[in-house]
Each structure stands twice: as C-alpha cells, then as structure tokens.
Design an enzyme around this catalytic site. Sequence first.
Site, short mmCIF file in Angstrom:
data_model
loop_
_atom_site.label_atom_id
_atom_site.label_comp_id
_atom_site.label_asym_id
_atom_site.label_seq_id
_atom_site.Cartn_x
_atom_site.Cartn_y
_atom_site.Cartn_z
N HIS A 111 20.48 37.54 9.55
CA HIS A 111 19.43 37.18 8.59
C HIS A 111 18.58 38.39 8.24
CE1 HIS A 111 16.21 34.75 6.72
NE2 HIS A 111 15.39 35.58 7.35
N GLU A 112 18.20 39.17 9.25
CA GLU A 112 17.41 40.36 8.98
C GLU A 112 18.23 41.39 8.20
OE1 GLU A 112 14.36 40.13 9.34
OE2 GLU A 112 14.45 38.30 10.54
N HIS A 115 17.86 40.80 4.59
CA HIS A 115 16.69 41.42 3.96
C HIS A 115 16.96 42.89 3.65
CE1 HIS A 115 14.17 37.97 4.25
NE2 HIS A 115 14.14 37.95 5.57
N HIS A 119 16.92 44.64 -0.03
CA HIS A 119 16.17 45.86 -0.31
C HIS A 119 17.06 46.91 -0.96
CE1 HIS A 119 13.65 49.48 1.26
NE2 HIS A 119 13.24 49.12 0.06
#
Length: 241
Positions: A111-112, A115, A119
């Site tokens: 999940h991270e 991100h 980005h």
Amino acid sequence: MIGLYVRYGYGYGYYMDPTYILIIIAAVISLLAQLKVKSTFSKYSAQRSRSGMTGAQAAERLLNSQGIYDVTIQRVSGKLTDHYDPGNKTLNLSEGVYNNASVAAVGVAAHECGHAIQHAKGYLPLAIRSALVPIANFGSRVSWIFIILGIIFSFNQTMIYIGIFMFAAAVLFQLVTLPVEFNASSRALQLLKEQGILSTDEAGNTRKVLSAAAMTYVAAAATAVLQLLRLILLYGGRDRD
C-alpha cells in the site's frame, strides 16, 4: 463549546446542546474503525505468505518493477506507523511490517508502495493533497481561535465565519485523502498478484486488511464533516441583532 450551551437574554437559559450527538456519532465511528483495523491486521499477521517475502522485500520488488530505484525503504518504530514521505522519498515501514512475512505485512508495505508510485507518476489527487497539507494544518490549529474570539466579542460573525472557513480547509484535506488511499490499495493489490508475491487467496485476505485500514480514513473524513456541520449549526447562521 461541548456539553451544555449557555444562552442568556433570549428566553432559553441552560439547555443541552442537541448537536452534541454529532460528536458522539463521530467518536463511535472512529472507535469502530480503529478496532476493525487492529483486529484484522492482527488476524492476518499470523498468516505467513507462501512467497516468504517480508514487507521490506516485497516493497523493494514492487518499486523496482515500476522502475523506481530512488526511494529508500527504512524501518520506523511504532505499530502501524507505516507511511511514504514524498518530501525525502522514503518508504517507512513499522516494526511489525518491515521484517514480517505475513500477508498483512506485505499488504501494508505494498500500500505504501502505491503512494510512492502515485508520486512517481504524478497522480493528481496526491499532488492536491500534498498542496493542502500546510493549509489544513494551519486551518485546524487556528480555526478554533477565531471561533472562540468571535464568541467572546459578542458573537462577531466575521471572525466566526473565518474560523469555520479555516476548519473547512482541514475537512477538504480529509476528503481528498480518500481517493488517494483507495487508489494506493488498488495499485498494491494488482501489483502483488502481477509480481507473484501473493496468490489469489492470499490477495483476498490482504484486501480485507487494506479495506479495514481504508475505513480509518473514511472515519476521519466523516468525523471532520460532522464537526464542520456542528460548527455551522451552532454558529454559522446566528443573528445576534
């Protein structure tokens, strides 16, 4: 501003603030969301992934699969303190995720990574959220100052409106956060299956973990909206003349 609301000279005296129910509802929603994510993460932290990859290892493979090599993966203290920092391009994994090979840990790490991929690819909602961070932080800190001063100075509506407007900026941040988080989870699940890190049934359990985590963001947004609604009901349309 919580509990009994005092009103003099208008025939009401003391009475129980009916909008207090909004605070109770918000508290219950937040509590249920926190309990759900903790219980779900704990349950699937006991299920070791068949690939045997830890959260850190899975994160590295996922990032590299997207051509991302400039993100540093590091361990941070705490439980479920995982986050991606776009400012210094660090993917921070908690102690229970970094070296853990469970389907829950791999899912959180992925999940991270979602991100980090957002980005790298210039995902617009993430850019909007990042731009709102300083505004939301400032608004959440000073909104109550303006509202309280407005009340003190004979219900100065201008000051109160400024306070409500500032708090609304913090609410907007919470709302923009929702698509960012949902998209990160969607990317994570797709890549975990594409890279063969999780099997179909394992991905299903990981989805449960990420869905429970997403509910904490939904709860935060709902809480912020309810607080804003309470401010508007109490002070937004008040006429003291």
